[in-house]
Design an enzyme around this catalytic site. Sequence first.
Site, PDB file in Angstrom:
ATOM      1  NE  ARG A 105      -2.086  -1.325   3.523  1.00 43.42           N
ATOM      2  CZ  ARG A 105      -2.358  -0.895   4.740  1.00 43.42           C
ATOM      3  NH1 ARG A 105      -3.436  -0.183   4.981  1.00 43.42           N
ATOM      4  NH2 ARG A 105      -1.569  -1.215   5.742  1.00 43.42           N
ATOM      5  CG  ASN A 117      -3.906  -4.374   3.697  1.00 39.04           C
ATOM      6  OD1 ASN A 117      -3.342  -4.379   2.616  1.00 39.04           O
ATOM      7  ND2 ASN A 117      -3.241  -4.302   4.828  1.00 39.04           N
TER       8      ASN A 117
END
Length: 89
Positions: free
Chosen positions: A18, A36
């Site tokens: 990320r 996520n």
Amino acid sequence: MKAARFHISGTVQGVWFRASTCEQAQALGLRGYAKNLADGRVEVLAVGDTAGIDELAEWLRHGPPRAQVERVERSAAHPNEAGAEFGVR
């Protein structure tokens, strides 16, 4: 203004996916997010010009060094789903 949603499968959580995606997207001038999902995938929303989104899509196929990307699914999204910047959720 174009928008695309990506779902990335493989070893993509716990490997800085990320944060690295955020850096790539910001460098490309994109808005959106990387987050996520409970099923182990990462979801990415990218909003910006077509070339930037396509370049991010190519990067997502490999991700950061510790990631092992198995699959990238791309679908249409609405530009209004993104905030003013690209961030990690």
